[in-house]
Design a protein around this motif. Structure first.
Motif, short mmCIF file in Angstrom:
data_model
loop_
_atom_site.label_atom_id
_atom_site.label_comp_id
_atom_site.label_asym_id
_atom_site.label_seq_id
_atom_site.Cartn_x
_atom_site.Cartn_y
_atom_site.Cartn_z
N ILE A 25 -13.70 -1.80 8.60
CA ILE A 25 -13.01 -2.51 7.51
C ILE A 25 -11.50 -2.56 7.76
O ILE A 25 -10.84 -3.53 7.37
CB ILE A 25 -13.36 -1.95 6.10
CG1 ILE A 25 -12.91 -0.50 5.91
CG2 ILE A 25 -14.84 -2.11 5.81
CD1 ILE A 25 -13.10 0.03 4.48
N ILE A 26 -10.96 -1.56 8.44
CA ILE A 26 -9.53 -1.60 8.79
C ILE A 26 -9.27 -2.69 9.82
O ILE A 26 -8.34 -3.49 9.70
CB ILE A 26 -9.04 -0.22 9.29
CG1 ILE A 26 -8.95 0.77 8.12
CG2 ILE A 26 -7.68 -0.33 9.98
CD1 ILE A 26 -8.57 2.19 8.50
N ASN A 27 -10.14 -2.76 10.83
CA ASN A 27 -9.94 -3.75 11.90
C ASN A 27 -10.11 -5.18 11.42
O ASN A 27 -9.44 -6.09 11.89
CB ASN A 27 -10.89 -3.47 13.07
CG ASN A 27 -10.51 -2.18 13.79
OD1 ASN A 27 -9.34 -1.78 13.77
ND2 ASN A 27 -11.49 -1.51 14.40
N LYS A 28 -11.02 -5.38 10.45
CA LYS A 28 -11.26 -6.74 9.93
C LYS A 28 -10.13 -7.20 9.01
O LYS A 28 -9.95 -8.39 8.79
CB LYS A 28 -12.58 -6.76 9.13
CG LYS A 28 -13.82 -6.76 10.00
CD LYS A 28 -14.37 -8.18 10.18
CE LYS A 28 -15.34 -8.30 11.35
NZ LYS A 28 -16.61 -7.60 11.07
N SER A 29 -9.36 -6.25 8.46
CA SER A 29 -8.31 -6.60 7.50
C SER A 29 -6.98 -6.84 8.22
O SER A 29 -6.77 -6.34 9.31
CB SER A 29 -8.13 -5.47 6.48
OG SER A 29 -9.35 -5.20 5.81
N ASN A 30 -6.14 -7.62 7.55
CA ASN A 30 -4.82 -7.90 8.09
C ASN A 30 -3.83 -7.01 7.33
O ASN A 30 -3.36 -7.37 6.26
CB ASN A 30 -4.53 -9.39 7.87
CG ASN A 30 -3.26 -9.82 8.56
OD1 ASN A 30 -2.59 -9.01 9.20
ND2 ASN A 30 -2.92 -11.09 8.42
N LEU A 31 -3.56 -5.82 7.89
CA LEU A 31 -2.83 -4.79 7.14
C LEU A 31 -1.43 -4.57 7.71
O LEU A 31 -1.29 -4.23 8.88
CB LEU A 31 -3.61 -3.47 7.18
CG LEU A 31 -5.07 -3.52 6.73
CD1 LEU A 31 -5.75 -2.18 6.99
CD2 LEU A 31 -5.18 -3.90 5.26
N GLU A 32 -0.45 -4.72 6.85
CA GLU A 32 0.94 -4.48 7.26
C GLU A 32 1.12 -3.01 7.68
O GLU A 32 1.86 -2.70 8.61
CB GLU A 32 1.86 -4.79 6.09
CG GLU A 32 3.27 -5.17 6.49
CD GLU A 32 4.13 -5.42 5.26
OE1 GLU A 32 5.20 -4.81 5.16
OE2 GLU A 32 3.69 -6.22 4.39
N SER A 33 0.37 -2.12 7.02
CA SER A 33 0.47 -0.69 7.30
C SER A 33 -0.28 -0.32 8.58
O SER A 33 -0.16 0.80 9.07
CB SER A 33 -0.16 0.10 6.15
OG SER A 33 -1.56 -0.12 6.15
N GLY A 34 -1.11 -1.23 9.06
CA GLY A 34 -1.96 -0.93 10.21
C GLY A 34 -3.12 -0.01 9.85
O GLY A 34 -3.86 0.44 10.72
N GLY A 35 -3.26 0.26 8.56
CA GLY A 35 -4.37 1.12 8.12
C GLY A 35 -4.04 2.60 8.17
O GLY A 35 -4.91 3.44 8.00
N ALA A 36 -2.75 2.92 8.40
CA ALA A 36 -2.32 4.32 8.41
C ALA A 36 -1.60 4.60 7.09
O ALA A 36 -0.52 4.06 6.85
CB ALA A 36 -1.40 4.58 9.59
N TYR A 37 -2.22 5.42 6.26
CA TYR A 37 -1.67 5.69 4.92
C TYR A 37 -1.33 7.16 4.76
O TYR A 37 -2.03 8.03 5.27
CB TYR A 37 -2.70 5.30 3.85
CG TYR A 37 -3.13 3.86 3.93
CD1 TYR A 37 -2.30 2.84 3.48
CD2 TYR A 37 -4.36 3.50 4.49
CE1 TYR A 37 -2.68 1.51 3.56
CE2 TYR A 37 -4.75 2.17 4.59
CZ TYR A 37 -3.91 1.17 4.12
OH TYR A 37 -4.28 -0.14 4.22
N THR A 38 -0.23 7.42 4.02
CA THR A 38 0.05 8.80 3.61
C THR A 38 -0.04 8.83 2.09
O THR A 38 0.24 7.82 1.42
CB THR A 38 1.46 9.28 4.03
OG1 THR A 38 2.43 8.54 3.29
CG2 THR A 38 1.69 9.08 5.52
#
Ligand code: HEM
Length: 179
Positions: A25-38
């Motif tokens: 789901i991270i790879n399919k999404s266009n995420l500004e964070s790159g999927g790395a969250y704190t």
């Protein structure tokens, strides 16, 4: 949206569906964070929406059902993190009626950039509550899950009905009757 909402979500996805699903789901999404969250960071709500939509597609579970399940998990996180806030209440109706003028007010003090809904009270008795939920995020089923767990927390039960005022879910009436 606060990072804790993302980190807890991805933990739950890993728990229920495995690490492959988290990657998918991270790879399919266009995420500004790159999927790395704190947990203390702040991220765009559109990232959560994409993750939910991809999880929904992959599992055939509607987004609202995913939000409901997620909220039931998230209540446990809130209970662990903010025990004093919950301890101020001795019944579920009073607690839910105080989200707007107390609980989320305190949340805003802790996280000034939190994006919170509004809950306006239409009617309240000792055993019933009618409230209007408003939020551009349309996370009414997240609210429903938290409400279910609020009743459970007080060893109580309720019937909760949702009536959409806006078709897109940005405005929803909650009709809550304690059993
Ligand atoms: C969102 C805290 C209780 C309804 C949130 C967020 C936090 C929070 C941190 C995320 C904000 C963001 O990401 O920017 C708390 C705490 C609570 C509490 C500490 C109790 C100790 C409740 C309860 C409800 C509720 C009982 C029941 C309806 C919501 C909803 C959202 C939300 C629906 C999603 C945001 C939206 O719809 O716009 N809350 N909350 N909260 N909360 Fe609470």
């Amino acid at each position: 949206m606060k990072g804790i909402v993302f980190t807890e979500f991805l933990d739950l996805v890993e728990d229920k569906f495995g690490l492959e699903m988290v990657d998918e789901i991270i790879n399919k999404s266009n995420l500004e964070s790159g999927g790395a969250y704190t947990s203390v960071g702040t991220y765009e709500f559109s990232e959560m929406l994409q993750l939910l939509q991809h999880l929904s597609k992959n599992t055939n579970i509607p987004v609202d059902d995913l939000l409901l399940i997620y909220a039931e998990h998230f209540f446990g996180v809130l209970k662990e993190s903010y025990p004093d806030l919950l301890a101020m209440y001795n019944n579920p109706i009073d607690m839910l009626a105080s989200i707007e003028n107390h609980i989320h007010v305190e949340v805003k003090k802790i996280y000034p950039d939190a994006e919170l809904p509004t809950f306006n009270i239409v009617e309240k008795t000792d055993s019933s509550l009618v409230m209007i939920y408003k939020s551009s995020r349309a996370m009414h089923h997240f609210g429903l899950g938290l409400m279910n767990k609020t009743f459970e927390h007080f060893n109580s039960k309720a019937t909760i009905e949702l009536e959409k005022i806006q078709e897109d879910g940005t405005e929803v009436k909650f009709i809550i009757n304690q059993n």
